[in-house]
Write an enzyme that holds these catalytic residues in place. Structure first.
Site, short mmCIF file in Angstrom:
data_model
loop_
_atom_site.label_atom_id
_atom_site.label_comp_id
_atom_site.label_asym_id
_atom_site.label_seq_id
_atom_site.Cartn_x
_atom_site.Cartn_y
_atom_site.Cartn_z
N SER A 223 9.43 7.81 35.20
CA SER A 223 7.97 7.91 35.06
C SER A 223 7.44 9.15 35.80
CB SER A 223 7.28 6.64 35.55
OG SER A 223 7.34 6.51 36.95
N ASN A 224 8.07 9.52 36.92
CA ASN A 224 7.66 10.76 37.60
C ASN A 224 7.99 11.97 36.75
OD1 ASN A 224 6.52 10.60 40.50
ND2 ASN A 224 8.09 9.01 40.47
N ASN B 205 12.90 16.89 46.69
CA ASN B 205 13.09 15.47 46.37
C ASN B 205 11.84 14.70 46.75
OD1 ASN B 205 14.57 13.04 45.69
ND2 ASN B 205 14.75 12.65 47.88
N HIS C 195 10.84 10.84 47.98
CA HIS C 195 11.40 9.59 48.46
C HIS C 195 10.26 8.59 48.63
CE1 HIS C 195 14.47 7.09 50.28
NE2 HIS C 195 13.55 6.73 51.16
N ASP D 159 18.34 12.76 52.15
CA ASP D 159 16.99 12.55 52.67
C ASP D 159 16.75 13.20 54.04
OD1 ASP D 159 16.60 10.99 50.42
OD2 ASP D 159 17.10 9.13 51.45
N GLU E 39 2.77 8.84 44.30
CA GLU E 39 3.66 9.89 43.78
C GLU E 39 2.97 10.68 42.67
OE1 GLU E 39 8.01 8.18 44.85
OE2 GLU E 39 7.28 7.55 42.89
C1 GAR Z 1 10.46 6.87 42.61
O1 GAR Z 1 9.66 5.98 43.33
C2 GAR Z 1 11.16 7.82 43.57
O2 GAR Z 1 10.42 8.11 44.71
C3 GAR Z 1 12.39 7.03 43.92
O3 GAR Z 1 12.79 6.43 42.73
C4 GAR Z 1 11.63 6.13 41.96
C5 GAR Z 1 11.88 6.59 40.55
O4 GAR Z 1 10.84 6.18 39.70
N1 GAR Z 1 13.41 7.88 44.49
C6 GAR Z 1 14.29 7.45 45.40
O5 GAR Z 1 14.33 6.30 45.77
C7 GAR Z 1 15.23 8.52 45.93
N2 GAR Z 1 15.93 8.07 47.09
P1 GAR Z 1 10.68 6.86 38.29
O6 GAR Z 1 12.08 6.90 37.64
O7 GAR Z 1 9.76 5.94 37.54
O8 GAR Z 1 10.13 8.23 38.49
#
Ligand code: GAR
Length: 186
Positions: free
Chosen positions: A13-14, A102, A104, A145, A174
């Protein structure tokens, strides 16, 4: 126009939000989405958005040479990890030093490290009884991280939160802050 590569392992989604946001301007665009998981929903998002999708294996990622060639061929300026699960190999961090970022879903250095991905992070935050969580946008180096923090934004953890409700609040943070942080880097 700057070229952004987004690496994602799951829903994406990001990745989609970044692609749609940057498509509205003329400063940068998501030129390709890179994915390590053939079952990830981000693959369907890439198709819908008409963005090239590069799927790679663990061996190709570990070696990184062919990936780096692909990134260079697309003239990628910045690599954005948005929900990407694997530790980035040194060959890649060196090739893109200072140009690898990245996001997090917690306030690092707490709740980071191996296995701390997506919902596991939110569960750990709730289990620890934290009163606040948030997002950390940081540069990537060879350690999970641990790169330089560029931005942290906080949100409350509410008494009746579930991992899902907290994840939703953090996702909204985010979407609000990631494009701007990337824009600043560019
Ligand atoms: C997001 O919340 C991102 O911050 C996290 O995974 C999710 C992915 O959501 N990343 C981590 O945990 C990295 N250690 P998305 O696939 O819907 O963008």
């Amino acid at each position: 126009m700057k070229q952004i590569a987004v690496f994602a392992s799951g829903s994406g989604s990001n990745a989609e939000h970044l692609a749609v946001t940057f498509a509205k301007g003329n400063r940068a665009r998501v030129a390709a989405i890179y994915c390590n998981n053939p079952k990830a929903y981000v693959i369907q998002r890439a198709a819908k958005l008409n963005i090239p999708l590069v799927l790679f294996t663990r061996a190709e990622f570990a070696d990184a040479e062919s990936l780096i060639r692909d990134l260079q061929a697309r003239q990628i300026d910045l690599i954005v990890l948005a929900g990407f699960l694997w530790l980035v190999p040194e060959t890649l961090t060196r090739a893109f030093a200072g140009r690898l970022v990245n996001i997090h879903p917690a306030l690092l250095p707490k709740f980071g490290g191996k296995g701390m991905y997506g919902m596991a992070v939110h569960k750990a935050v709730l289990d620890a009884g934290e009163k606040e969580s948030g997002i950390t946008i940081h540069l990537i180096d060879e350690v999970y991280d641990r790169g330089k923090t560029l931005l942290q934004v906080k949100c409350p953890v509410l008494p009746d939160d579930t991992p899902e409700s907290l994840a939703e609040r953090v996702h909204q943070l985010e979407y609000s802050h990631f494009p701007g942080a990337i824009e600043k880097m560019l």
